[in-house]
Enzyme design. Structure first.
Site, PDB file in Angstrom:
ATOM      1  N   THR A   1     141.710  88.328 -21.312  1.00 57.84           N
ATOM      2  CA  THR A   1     141.888  89.269 -22.420  1.00 57.84           C
ATOM      3  C   THR A   1     143.387  89.421 -22.667  1.00 57.84           C
ATOM      4  OG1 THR A   1     139.880  90.421 -21.777  1.00 57.84           O
ATOM      5  CG2 THR A   1     141.405  91.627 -23.211  1.00 57.84           C
TER       6      THR A   1
ATOM      7  N   GLU B   1     136.054  86.619 -23.308  1.00 56.64           N
ATOM      8  CA  GLU B   1     134.820  86.715 -22.522  1.00 56.64           C
ATOM      9  C   GLU B   1     134.249  88.140 -22.622  1.00 56.64           C
ATOM     10  OE1 GLU B   1     132.917  84.382 -21.010  1.00 56.64           O
ATOM     11  OE2 GLU B   1     131.686  86.172 -20.897  1.00 56.64           O
ATOM     12  N   PHE B   2     132.933  88.204 -22.792  1.00 60.32           N
ATOM     13  CA  PHE B   2     132.297  89.525 -22.944  1.00 60.32           C
ATOM     14  C   PHE B   2     131.340  89.856 -21.806  1.00 60.32           C
ATOM     15  CE2 PHE B   2     133.585  88.130 -27.150  1.00 60.32           C
ATOM     16  CZ  PHE B   2     134.251  89.245 -27.627  1.00 60.32           C
TER      17      PHE B   2
ATOM     18  N   CYS C   1     138.466  96.543 -17.112  1.00 61.84           N
ATOM     19  CA  CYS C   1     138.630  96.214 -18.530  1.00 61.84           C
ATOM     20  C   CYS C   1     138.950  97.415 -19.426  1.00 61.84           C
ATOM     21  CB  CYS C   1     137.375  95.511 -19.040  1.00 61.84           C
ATOM     22  SG  CYS C   1     137.202  93.873 -18.307  1.00 61.84           S
TER      23      CYS C   1
ATOM     24  N   LYS D   1     131.047 101.028 -11.295  1.00 62.51           N
ATOM     25  CA  LYS D   1     129.697 101.092 -11.856  1.00 62.51           C
ATOM     26  C   LYS D   1     128.774 100.373 -10.874  1.00 62.51           C
ATOM     27  CE  LYS D   1     129.817  96.901 -14.664  1.00 62.51           C
ATOM     28  NZ  LYS D   1     129.603  96.303 -15.963  1.00 62.51           N
TER      29      LYS D   1
ATOM     30  N   ARG E   1     138.613  98.733  -9.405  1.00 61.37           N
ATOM     31  CA  ARG E   1     139.821  98.864 -10.213  1.00 61.37           C
ATOM     32  C   ARG E   1     139.656 100.037 -11.191  1.00 61.37           C
ATOM     33  NH1 ARG E   1     140.688  92.563 -11.816  1.00 61.37           N
ATOM     34  NH2 ARG E   1     138.428  92.530 -11.606  1.00 61.37           N
TER      35      ARG E   1
END
Ligand SMILES: NC(=O)c1ccc[n+]([C@@H]2O[C@H](COP(=O)([O-])OP(=O)(O)OC[C@H]3O[C@@H](n4cnc5c(N)ncnc54)[C@H](O)[C@@H]3O)[C@@H](O)[C@H]2O)c1
Length: 440
Positions: A121, A154-155, A266, A327, A334
């Protein structure tokens, strides 16, 4: 196709393994020899469901290899994927030193046409910097090989990364030459057999698309967190509100769960980086500044509730804590809210016993040998002698615990739930004092 993937982290390793799984010949490069040793020893350096099996299958099939040799990597793949980290710099901007180093290595050793595909990203304009780095290295060795630079953000989601890569919603390709676009089409053919998923655009738009996606999702979370806090003061129940708006197809269900803040590798860094890009262009991104500020405050929301219940000075208190990962289904910590929450509890004098199914190793690395933070092998063990239970990550195994046992083990029968896992009415019935986020 012969593919090199530079960087074997969450994105690089998943991409490399999945690309090998459809028949490609993939070499994964990392500068961290410890990671490559683990991979060569038949393991994987991260927790990601389903990944180990794919890696093993493709190593055994002779399609997936690992190396620390940058020259070998640059010579292997016509397609050179860059999937290195882009952590925040001190000012919040994305630090591009790893991306530029990867590009330089490619330029230094490539021996024919290359498509350099940026999966990291990266801020708008990075495609140009990658191109410049390669041109400079080629010039330094008086070589003249053609190459294309492509943006292919990238997703994938950690915890469901393999499935996301194998069955993408869309494949964004930013490119401006036909040769590269054709090769990208060929490469992604196996991943879009039921319908066309590739959206081709210019490099800059592709780079911005990735930030726009993450910024939108982060915005939804911060919006719901702010409304949850308001609901508490109004005597409304945010879970009912969530269902009331999520059922509107214009709004939808995703990323509307109120909680103790978003984290991970992210959203926090990408929101900051986009704000920084705005600043550089003289544009104050008002919404994203608020999203970021709301999230920082939200990470302290559970501690505020603990303080309201037990007082400012927590030096007589001991807390059980469930969930350290940012999560479920990942060991990634991070920017995890748990880091802020644990640090703040310790700062106020409390002791903490924590449990997480996979992130305790990571937590030990982060918190070091902090004597007031202990770890337990089983969730119920953290309740031993604890004043209250604090839930930070919504792991599936926490969904239906033995509430009676929780009540009996806790000294004060109080539960602070940062992920709204339980029904307040059920908690009241079993005699637990329940503090959720935005619940009535
Ligand atoms: N983690 C996610 O869920 C996710 C999702 C989408 C996009 N991204 C983006 O993808 C990029 C990578 O993220 P990640 O989570 O996989 O990072 P990561 O930190 O897990 O992995 C990056 C890897 O690159 C290696 N590396 C650094 N410089 C190198 C070099 N010059 N040559 C070879 N290897 C090098 C590091 O040793 C590390 O193993 C970031 O830009 C991130 O924002 C991440």
């Amino acid at each position: 196709m012969k593919i090199t993937v530079v960087g074997t982290g969450y994105v690089g390793l998943v991409s490399g393994a999945c690309l090998a799984d459809v028949g490609n010949d993939v070499l994964c490069l990392d500068v961290d020899p410890a990671k490559i040793r683990i991979l060569e020893g038949g393991g994987i350096p991260i927790h990601e469901p389903g990944l180990l099996e794919i890696v093993r299958r493709n190593v055994e099939a002779g399609r997936l290899f690992f190396t620390t040799d940058v020259e070998q990597a640059a010579r292997h793949g016509t397609m050179q994927f860059i999937a290195v980290g882009t952590p925040p710099d001190e000012d919040g901007s994305a630090d591009l030193k790893y991306v530029v180093a990867a590009a330089r290595n490619i330029g230094r050793h490539m021996d024919g046409y290359r498509v350099v595909v940026n999966k990291s990203t990266v801020p708008v304009g990075t495609g140009d910097r990658v191109r410049e780095a390669i041109v400079a290295e080629l010039a330094a060795r008086e070589a003249d090989f053609p190459f294309s630079v492509v943006s292919n953000p990238e997703f994938l989601k950690e915890g469901a990364a393999v499935d996301d890569f194998m069955r993408p919603d869309r494949i964004i390709v930013g490119a401006d030459d036909e040769r590269a676009i054709d090769l990208m089409r060929e490469l992604y053919g196996p991943f879009q057999r039921n319908r066309e998923k590739m959206l081709v655009m210019d490099v800059r738009s592709a780079e911005l698309t990735k930030y726009a996606a993450n910024a939108m999702l982060a915005t939804r979370i911060s919006f719901m967190n702010e409304l949850a806090n308001l609901a508490e003061t109004l005597g409304a129940d945010i879970e009912l509100v969530r269902q009331g708006i999520g059922s509107d197809p214009r709004i939808g269900w995703h990323f509307l769960y109120p909680g103790c803040g978003y984290g991970g590798s992210c959203f926090p860094k990408d929101v900051k980086a986009l704000i920084n890009t705005g600043d550089e262009r003289g544009q104050d991104l008002l919404i994203l500044n608020a999203v970021e500020a709301a999230n920082e405050a939200q990470k302290l929301r559970l501690v505020d509730k603990v303080v309201a219940r037990f007082g400012e000075d927590l030096s007589d208190c001991h807390f059980g804590l469930w969930g350290l990962a940012f999560k479920p289904n990942t060991d990634d910590m991070r920017d995890a809210p748990s880091r802020v929450i644990v640090a703040e509890l310790l700062r106020r004098g409390a002791t903490v016993a924590a449990y997480d199914p996979v992130a305790m190793g990571e937590a030990r690395r982060i918190f070091g040998d902090e004597p007031r933070l202990a770890y337990a092998e089983r969730p119920m063990d953290v309740l031993e002698g604890a004043d209250a239970l604090i839930i930070v990550t919504e792991w599936k195994e926490f969904r239906s615990p033995d509430f009676i046992q929780i009540r009996q083990m806790l000294r004060h029968a109080v539960v602070f739930d940062g992920r709204n896992m339980y029904e307040p009415s059920v908690m009241a019935r079993v005699g637990l004092e329940y503090h959720g986020i935005g619940r009535r």
